[in-house]
Structures are given as structure tokens and as C-alpha cells.
Design an enzyme around this catalytic site. Structure first.
Site, PDB file in Angstrom:
ATOM      1  N   SER A   1      -7.855  -7.148  30.798  1.00  0.00           N
ATOM      2  CA  SER A   1      -6.783  -7.845  30.070  1.00  0.00           C
ATOM      3  C   SER A   1      -7.160  -9.237  29.579  1.00  0.00           C
ATOM      4  O   SER A   1      -6.501  -9.775  28.699  1.00  0.00           O
ATOM      5  CB  SER A   1      -5.510  -7.906  30.924  1.00  0.00           C
ATOM      6  OG  SER A   1      -5.576  -8.978  31.817  1.00  0.00           O
TER       7      SER A   1
ATOM      8  N   LYS B   1      -3.823 -14.743  33.899  1.00  0.00           N
ATOM      9  CA  LYS B   1      -3.236 -14.687  32.555  1.00  0.00           C
ATOM     10  C   LYS B   1      -3.256 -16.071  31.926  1.00  0.00           C
ATOM     11  O   LYS B   1      -3.493 -17.074  32.591  1.00  0.00           O
ATOM     12  CB  LYS B   1      -1.780 -14.205  32.640  1.00  0.00           C
ATOM     13  CG  LYS B   1      -1.600 -12.847  33.286  1.00  0.00           C
ATOM     14  CD  LYS B   1      -1.941 -11.720  32.356  1.00  0.00           C
ATOM     15  CE  LYS B   1      -1.940 -10.386  33.085  1.00  0.00           C
ATOM     16  NZ  LYS B   1      -2.473  -9.303  32.278  1.00  0.00           N
TER      17      LYS B   1
END
Lengths: 173, 165
Positions: A54, A96
Site C-alpha cells: 500500500s 499510511k
């Protein structure tokens, strides 16, 4: 005679190499170093191993990084920061990037992120993205976090609003 | 000297007695945490495991849940799925054991809270799952509710927790 000297010199050299000329001082140094390492890597810098796609291409599976747990002692998380978000504990965390701050609304149109209707410049997003999503408002204590790899469909990418108390720290360096 | 020796002996015996007591009569906390660990071990299977082993695991897994237990799963991009009762849980487990080549389940960072009545308990943890076909591990925050039914701690509710809303 020379042989006898060599024989007696070797263990002495080895002893100096292993525990130094002053064993007491060496022991104290070892204890201090161990304490500093323990405190640093338990409470300040958290070593992490990245697993998953990701955050590609910024980070790849297998990379070792450190999370600075003291990064937000004096200021709150900022847009663009790469942060660790804890789950039930800190054995496994999400890594993230923050794109939305408390009180802002995050939307995606044509693969671009919009904050309160304004397009967000994201040079770190290298892969093509076609996300479309209505504005998602962040609460007063929430940050919108998302990965840099947005090549997969929107619903298959783990992203969303993270509560402030779930943000463990910021990526070191 | 004799008194010191006697004291040492007494302390050693007391320690041994306490250790035996905890083995024979484990605390509720220990029993529940063991149960969660056992759940992970039961849900884990290898590609070499035969149908009989898998069927046994399905039975063992189902027996860990109460008759009216509920499982609520919300996975990334998969919507919400609810299983109610042992029959539905058994069916889902059989489907999982039959369709996957292998599965490794771990529960990490377990935190336990026992209710005031000592008859209910909540466990929060992170599940790390790897199916043999997938390259990456899947992680999911989980919450379990336990209830002591007829002297046995059983899961009455298992649900996924949304880390990111």
C-alpha cells in the site's frame, strides 16, 4: 623463547580484545549501551518491518524503518506525514500518509485527492489512480490516512479516518 | 542455621504449592487467553492436512462458540457478513477449510477485561491471517465476547473492529 612469548601473548591480546584493558570500565560501558538501546528502541524509535504494497513505490515489503514516537510531543500531525496507526496493540500497525486533518473533508475525483474541494498536490503518488468518492468529513480528533499506492480499487485499499490516539508516531527521517 | 534452612524449605514448598495450585485451578484470565490462543491454533491448517484433520478442526472450532453465538465480519471491500448460531459457523468453517489450501491465524496484542460478575469477558486483539495463496498477511482488529456457560467459557460474539473509519 619466541614461541613461549607468542603463546603467552595471544590469550592476553584476546582478553584485551574481548573485555578491554579495564574490565570494570568495559562492563559499565556495556551496561550503559544496553540501557540506552533498550530505552531508545522501546520508547523513542520503534523499529518496523514493512509488509504489503500500500505504500509503494515510496516503501517496499521487507524494508526496515523506524517510527519516532516523540515526533508529536510538541506539535500535532501534519499533512504529508507518514505515520504508524496502531490496531489492538503495536505488534502490527498500518503505515499510511496523512492527507486530511481534523475538520477537513477528503474526496477523490478522477484519482486526485481533494481537501475541502481544493485539489491536493501529491508528488509521491506515482501509480495511476481512478478513485471517485464523495467527501468524507474528518471529526475534530480524526486524521484521514491513505497509502501512496492507489492503483487498486478504492474499496480494496485500507484507508480512512484514524483517531488521534491511534497515531503512534511519525516515520523517522 | 537450622532456622534459615527451614525457612528456605518452607518458601520452596510454598512456591511449589502455589505453582501447582495455578496449574490445577487456573485463573479465568488464563483460561480465556488460552482459549483465544487455541482458537488461532484450531483455525490454522497446513496444505498437507487431510480431510479428517480438517473435519476435526471444524468440530473443535464450532465447539468453542455458544449455541447462539454471532460472528460479524467486515473485511476491506467485502461488505459485512453475519453468522448466527453454531450451524452457520460450522458451514462457514467447512467452506473455509475446504476452499483454502492452507491458513495461518495468529492473535496478537490481546487485552482482556473480565466483567464484574466474573461470568462475562471481553478480549480485544489483532488477528494476523495468511492464507497459503496470498503473498501478504491480512491484519484485522478483533473483539471477542466470552460468557461462562455451564462452567465453560464460550464465545458469544466475535466481530471485526474498524481501525480506520
Amino acid at each position: 623463547m619466541q614461541n613461549a612469548n607468542e603463546q603467552s601473548g595471544r590469550p592476553r591480546w584476546l582478553k584485551i580484545f574481548l573485555i578491554g584493558r579495564r574490565p570494570k570500565a568495559t562492563l559499565i560501558r556495556i551496561a550503559v549501551l544496553a540501557t540506552v538501546c533498550l530505552v531508545t528502541f522501546k520508547f523513542v524509535l520503534l523499529p518496523i518491518r514493512i509488509d504489503g504494497i500500500s505504500m509503494q513505490p515510496t516503501f517496499h515489503t521487507g524494508q526496515i524503518e523506524c517510527i519516532n514516537r516523540l515526533a508529536y510531543l510538541h506539535h500535532e500531525p501534519r499533512r504529508g506525514d507518514i505515520v504508524s496507526v496502531r490496531l489492538a496493540g503495536m505488534s502490527v500497525m498500518f503505515m499510511k500518509r496523512i492527507i486530511g486533518l481534523p475538520g477537513e473533508a477528503v474526496a477523490f475525483h478522477g484519482g486526485r485527492a481533494f481537501i475541502n474541494g481544493q485539489p491536493l498536490d501529491e508528488p509521491y503518488v506515482k501509480y495511476p489512480c481512478d478513485w471517485e468518492h464523495e467527501p468524507i468529513p474528518c471529526g475534530p480528533n480524526q486524521y484521514y490516512v491513505v497509502g501512496d499506492n492507489r492503483s487498486m480499487p478504492f474499496e480494496f485499499h485500507t484507508q480512512g479516518r484514524a483517531e488521534r490516539d491511534r497515531i503512534v508516531g511519525k516515520l523517522f527521517l | 542455621m537450622k532456622i534459615v534452612l527451614r525457612l528456605v524449605w518452607f518458601c520452596a514448598l510454598a512456591a511449589l504449592g502455589f505453582w501447582l495450585w495455578t496449574i490445577c485451578f487456573p485463573s479465568a484470565e488464563k483460561v480465556i487467553l488460552r482459549k483465544v490462543a487455541s482458537l488461532a491454533a484450531t483455525a490454522t491448517f497446513r496444505s498437507g492436512d487431510g480431510n479428517l484433520t480438517r473435519a476435526g478442526k471444524v468440530q473443535k472450532l464450532t465447539a468453542m462458540f455458544a449455541a447462539d453465538a454471532q460472528i460479524i465480519i467486515e473485511g476491506t471491500g467485502q461488505g459485512t457478513r453475519t453468522l448466527t448460531g453454531r450451524d452457520e459457523i460450522r458451514e462457514a468453517a467447512m467452506a473455509g477449510f475446504g476452499s483454502l489450501t492452507s491458513l495461518k491465524v495468529e492473535f496478537l496484542d490481546m487485552t482482556l477485561r473480565i466483567g464484574d460478575d466474573r461470568q462475562t469477558a471481553d478480549v480485544s486483539c489483532t488477528a494476523r491471517v495468511n492464507s497459503g495463496d496470498a503473498k501478504d498477511n491480512g491484519v484485522q482488529e478483533m473483539h471477542f465476547q466470552f460468557k461462562k456457560i455451564d462452567g465453560t467459557w464460550l464465545i458469544t460474539r466475535a466481530e471485526t473492529v474498524k481501525t480506520l473509519s
